[in-house]
Every structure is written in structure tokens, then in C-alpha cells.
Write a protein that holds these residues in place. Structure first.
Motif, PDB file in Angstrom:
ATOM      1  N   ILE A 179       7.174  -0.543  12.005  1.00  0.00           N
ATOM      2  CA  ILE A 179       6.082  -1.364  12.518  1.00  0.00           C
ATOM      3  C   ILE A 179       4.793  -0.592  12.744  1.00  0.00           C
ATOM      4  N   PHE A 180       4.781   0.740  12.597  1.00  0.00           N
ATOM      5  CA  PHE A 180       3.496   1.406  12.799  1.00  0.00           C
ATOM      6  C   PHE A 180       2.548   1.054  11.653  1.00  0.00           C
ATOM      7  N   VAL A 181       1.256   1.350  11.849  1.00  0.00           N
ATOM      8  CA  VAL A 181       0.202   0.779  11.005  1.00  0.00           C
ATOM      9  C   VAL A 181       0.466   0.989   9.518  1.00  0.00           C
ATOM     10  N   GLU A 182       0.894   2.156   9.138  1.00  0.00           N
ATOM     11  CA  GLU A 182       1.146   2.444   7.725  1.00  0.00           C
ATOM     12  C   GLU A 182       2.196   1.499   7.148  1.00  0.00           C
ATOM     13  N   VAL A 239      -8.670   2.114   6.621  1.00  0.00           N
ATOM     14  CA  VAL A 239      -9.704   3.102   6.953  1.00  0.00           C
ATOM     15  C   VAL A 239      -9.367   3.827   8.244  1.00  0.00           C
ATOM     16  N   ARG A 240      -8.491   3.267   9.051  1.00  0.00           N
ATOM     17  CA  ARG A 240      -8.117   3.888  10.321  1.00  0.00           C
ATOM     18  C   ARG A 240      -6.943   4.850  10.166  1.00  0.00           C
ATOM     19  N   LEU A 241      -6.352   4.920   8.989  1.00  0.00           N
ATOM     20  CA  LEU A 241      -5.231   5.821   8.768  1.00  0.00           C
ATOM     21  C   LEU A 241      -5.705   7.261   8.624  1.00  0.00           C
ATOM     22  N   LYS A 242      -4.811   8.164   8.921  1.00  0.00           N
ATOM     23  CA  LYS A 242      -5.087   9.576   8.653  1.00  0.00           C
ATOM     24  C   LYS A 242      -5.091   9.790   7.141  1.00  0.00           C
ATOM     25  N   PRO A 243      -5.785  10.822   6.658  1.00  0.00           N
ATOM     26  CA  PRO A 243      -5.865  11.031   5.198  1.00  0.00           C
ATOM     27  C   PRO A 243      -4.501  11.072   4.522  1.00  0.00           C
ATOM     28  N   ALA A 244      -3.516  11.761   5.125  1.00  0.00           N
ATOM     29  CA  ALA A 244      -2.193  11.852   4.511  1.00  0.00           C
ATOM     30  C   ALA A 244      -1.509  10.485   4.473  1.00  0.00           C
ATOM     31  N   ARG A 285      -3.053   7.537   4.433  1.00  0.00           N
ATOM     32  CA  ARG A 285      -3.760   6.706   3.460  1.00  0.00           C
ATOM     33  C   ARG A 285      -3.363   7.073   2.041  1.00  0.00           C
ATOM     34  N   GLU A 286      -3.170   8.369   1.795  1.00  0.00           N
ATOM     35  CA  GLU A 286      -2.756   8.810   0.457  1.00  0.00           C
ATOM     36  C   GLU A 286      -1.373   8.275   0.120  1.00  0.00           C
ATOM     37  N   ARG A 287      -0.442   8.314   1.084  1.00  0.00           N
ATOM     38  CA  ARG A 287       0.902   7.764   0.849  1.00  0.00           C
ATOM     39  C   ARG A 287       0.833   6.269   0.586  1.00  0.00           C
ATOM     40  N   LEU A 288      -0.010   5.588   1.373  1.00  0.00           N
ATOM     41  CA  LEU A 288      -0.123   4.138   1.219  1.00  0.00           C
ATOM     42  C   LEU A 288      -0.561   3.773  -0.187  1.00  0.00           C
ATOM     43  N   PHE A 289      -1.594   4.451  -0.694  1.00  0.00           N
ATOM     44  CA  PHE A 289      -2.152   4.076  -1.985  1.00  0.00           C
ATOM     45  C   PHE A 289      -1.350   4.635  -3.158  1.00  0.00           C
ATOM     46  N   PRO A 343      11.541  -0.010  -0.901  1.00  0.00           N
ATOM     47  CA  PRO A 343      10.598   1.105  -0.999  1.00  0.00           C
ATOM     48  C   PRO A 343      11.205   2.396  -0.451  1.00  0.00           C
ATOM     49  N   PRO A 344      10.592   3.524  -0.735  1.00  0.00           N
ATOM     50  CA  PRO A 344      11.052   4.782  -0.136  1.00  0.00           C
ATOM     51  C   PRO A 344      11.029   4.696   1.385  1.00  0.00           C
ATOM     52  N   ASP A 345      11.991   5.364   2.022  1.00  0.00           N
ATOM     53  CA  ASP A 345      12.125   5.312   3.475  1.00  0.00           C
ATOM     54  C   ASP A 345      10.916   5.993   4.126  1.00  0.00           C
ATOM     55  N   MET A 346      10.041   5.198   4.726  1.00  0.00           N
ATOM     56  CA  MET A 346       8.800   5.737   5.296  1.00  0.00           C
ATOM     57  C   MET A 346       9.083   6.655   6.478  1.00  0.00           C
ATOM     58  N   ARG A 347      10.026   6.270   7.304  1.00  0.00           N
ATOM     59  CA  ARG A 347      10.359   7.111   8.455  1.00  0.00           C
ATOM     60  C   ARG A 347      10.913   8.459   8.005  1.00  0.00           C
TER      61      ARG A 347
END
Length: 295
Positions: free
Chosen positions: A187-190, A216-221, A223-227, A269-273
Motif C-alpha cells: 500500500i505504500f505510494v510506489e 513526482v513525489r517518489l524518490k529517484p530510485a 520512480r525508476e523502478r516504477l517506470f 509483478p515482481p515482489d516490490m517488498r
């Protein structure tokens, strides 16, 4: 009776008939004129169409959409603002499209007839925790426990005028945690943004797409994972998956979750945690190495 007398009787009867037909017409015209004289406004709001309904005019709906969108962007954890934005931007087209998708599907029509609600009592969470590990119900209950959330916290729909469409939005809102559980996204933003991207392609609800501006509020790392990882996953699964609004979750709780993913066309999807845990451990080892070298 003379001809003149008969003529008088006929004219009197004709006048009486005209009066009897014109009375309702006069009342209708009077009501119509009054309605036109008092248009929809803050001080002349029509009665609600269902309990909790708040009718809005065009200007109010636009202000709600903009204000809630900006507020949710500044604070993505404000679920009430996200809910308001979802309702304000879902009409006049998108929520009707989702309702029509349910009407065109046998299971969707059954859901609309039954109108079930998803709560901790209706799902009997203690029972779900006793199901085999890979069932849908156990996966859902485990996800709720791990994330520390409850199905009882979903806001009720207020700003959608059509009662049936209001239920469709409520159903989508209450099923959101099942989407989380089936995909495994936290549930965290990412994780929320990854799921919102998937939901946008699956439901076309505008709020889910607008949520991506919060990246835009994500940390660079992050945001990179997200995209690089999760948006490509969302596009693949969102475009090929079936309409999740037509899943009668209450009837598939004992089903194997992997089988359900296959039937729905959802790629896990890959396990985000796990990814975040591995990155933290790597950074910790790098810090310890630097400290030893400095010593």
C-alpha cells in the motif's frame, strides 16, 4: 328541448371537458415555470437519489475534481480526497461505461442484482484465515494482515447521481484490496501507483490515471523502478486482463489464486517488498564496508 337549448348544453359540456383536461396541464406548466425560475443552485438543491447522496451542479463538480486532485497530489495518503476525485471525474461517461461492462457480463449482472458489500463481517475474515495458503480468501486475508488495513475503511459514494452507477463505484472501491492481494502490491505510494496504472487500463476510471502524477513525489530510485518495472507490467496486464469489476470475489474465495490469475489474464509483478528489502540490505553492506575501510 329546442335547438338553442341543445346547443347550450353541448357548449357547457365542451367547456367542462376543456376545464377537466386543462387543469392538470395548468399545474404541469406552473410546476415547469417554477422549476425554471429556480434553477439548480446551492440554495435550490434537488433531493438526494439515495442515502448519503450529495447532488452537485456542473461548477461544483468541476471545483471538487480540481480541488481533490490537487489535494491528493500534495498528500497521496488522503483516501477521502482520492475518493472524491474519483467520483467527480467519473461522470458523465466513465462510470456509465463501467456499469455497461457489468450489464454485458452474466456475473456482472448478478453482482448488480445482488449488490453485495465487502466488509470484514460479510467476508468472515476469521474463516478466510483458516483457508489453504494459496486460496484467494487466504491470500486476501494475509495481505490485509500484512499491510495492517481493513475492508471497513472505504468511504461511501456521495457525488454520483445515478444510484446504480453509485453502487458500481462503491463496488470498485471495495474490491480495490482484492486487486492488491492478487497482484501482491503493497500500500505504500510506489505500490499504489503501480496498481492504479493497472486499474486505469482495466477500468478507464480517470482518477486512476491521474494518480500517476503523484510519481513526482517518489524518490529517484522508486520512480525508476516504477517506470522501468511496474508500468510495463501494468500495461501488459491491464490491456489483456478481463474486466475485474465482473469478478464476484465472494464466490471465488476458496479458488486457487494462481488459477484465478490465469483466468483473468493477470501477470503477477515482481515482489516490490522483496526488491526494496534487497536494496536496503545492499546499501547496509556498502555502508559497513565503507566504515571498515575508513577505520
Amino acid at each position: 328541448m329546442s335547438v338553442l337549448g341543445k346547443r347550450s348544453v353541448v357548449l357547457a359540456a365542451r367547456d367542462l371537458n376543456l376545464l377537466s383536461f386543462s387543469a392538470p396541464l395548468t399545474l404541469t406548466l406552473t410546476h415547469s415555470l417554477r422549476s425554471r425560475a429556480r434553477p439548480f443552485s446551492v440554495f435550490n438543491r434537488p433531493p438526494p437519489n439515495y442515502p448519503g447522496h450529495v447532488p452537485l451542479n456542473f461548477v461544483e463538480r468541476g471545483a471538487l475534481a480540481v480541488g481533490s486532485a490537487v489535494g491528493a497530489l500534495l498528500n497521496p495518503r488522503r483516501a477521502d480526497l482520492i475518493a472524491a476525485c474519483g467520483e467527480a471525474t467519473a461522470t458523465p461517461y466513465f462510470i456509465y461505461r463501467l456499469r455497461d461492462a457489468m450489464l454485458s457480463d452474466p456475473t456482472g449482472r448478478q453482482i448488480l442484482r445482488d449488490r453485495p458489500r465487502i466488509t470484514s463481517e460479510s467476508l468472515q475474515l476469521p474463516y478466510l484465515r483458516t483457508l489453504p495458503p494459496n486460496t484467494v480468501g487466504r491470500t486476501y486475508a494475509t495481505w490485509l494482515d500484512r499491510e495492517g488495513v481493513s475492508p471497513d475503511t472505504r468511504d461511501n459514494v456521495q457525488y454520483i447521481d445515478d444510484p446504480e452507477c453509485a453502487y458500481v463505484m462503491q463496488r470498485y472501491r471495495e474490491c480495490h484490496d482484492f486487486y492488491h492481494a492478487v497482484t501482491g502490491l503493497p500500500i505504500f505510494v510506489e505500490g499504489e501507483l503501480a496498481l492504479k496504472a493497472f486499474e486505469f487500463l482495466n477500468t478507464l476510471i480517470p482518477m486512476t490515471g491521474l494518480s500517476l502524477f503523484a510519481s513526482v513525489r517518489l524518490k529517484p530510485a522508486e520512480r525508476e523502478r516504477l517506470f522501468k518495472i511496474y508500468l510495463p507490467w501494468a500495461v501488459r496486464s491491464g490491456l489483456k486482463s478481463k474486466e475485474l469489476i465482473n469478478v464476484y470475489w465472494e464466490k471465488v474465495l476458496e479458488m486457487d489464486v494462481d488459477v484465478l490469475r490465469g483466468e483473468l489474464g493477470i501477470e503477477r509483478p515482481p515482489d516490490m517488498r522483496e526488491i526494496r528489502r534487497l536494496i536496503r540490505e545492499q546499501k547496509k553492506r556498502e555502508r559497513e564496508l565503507l566504515e571498515r575501510q575508513g577505520a
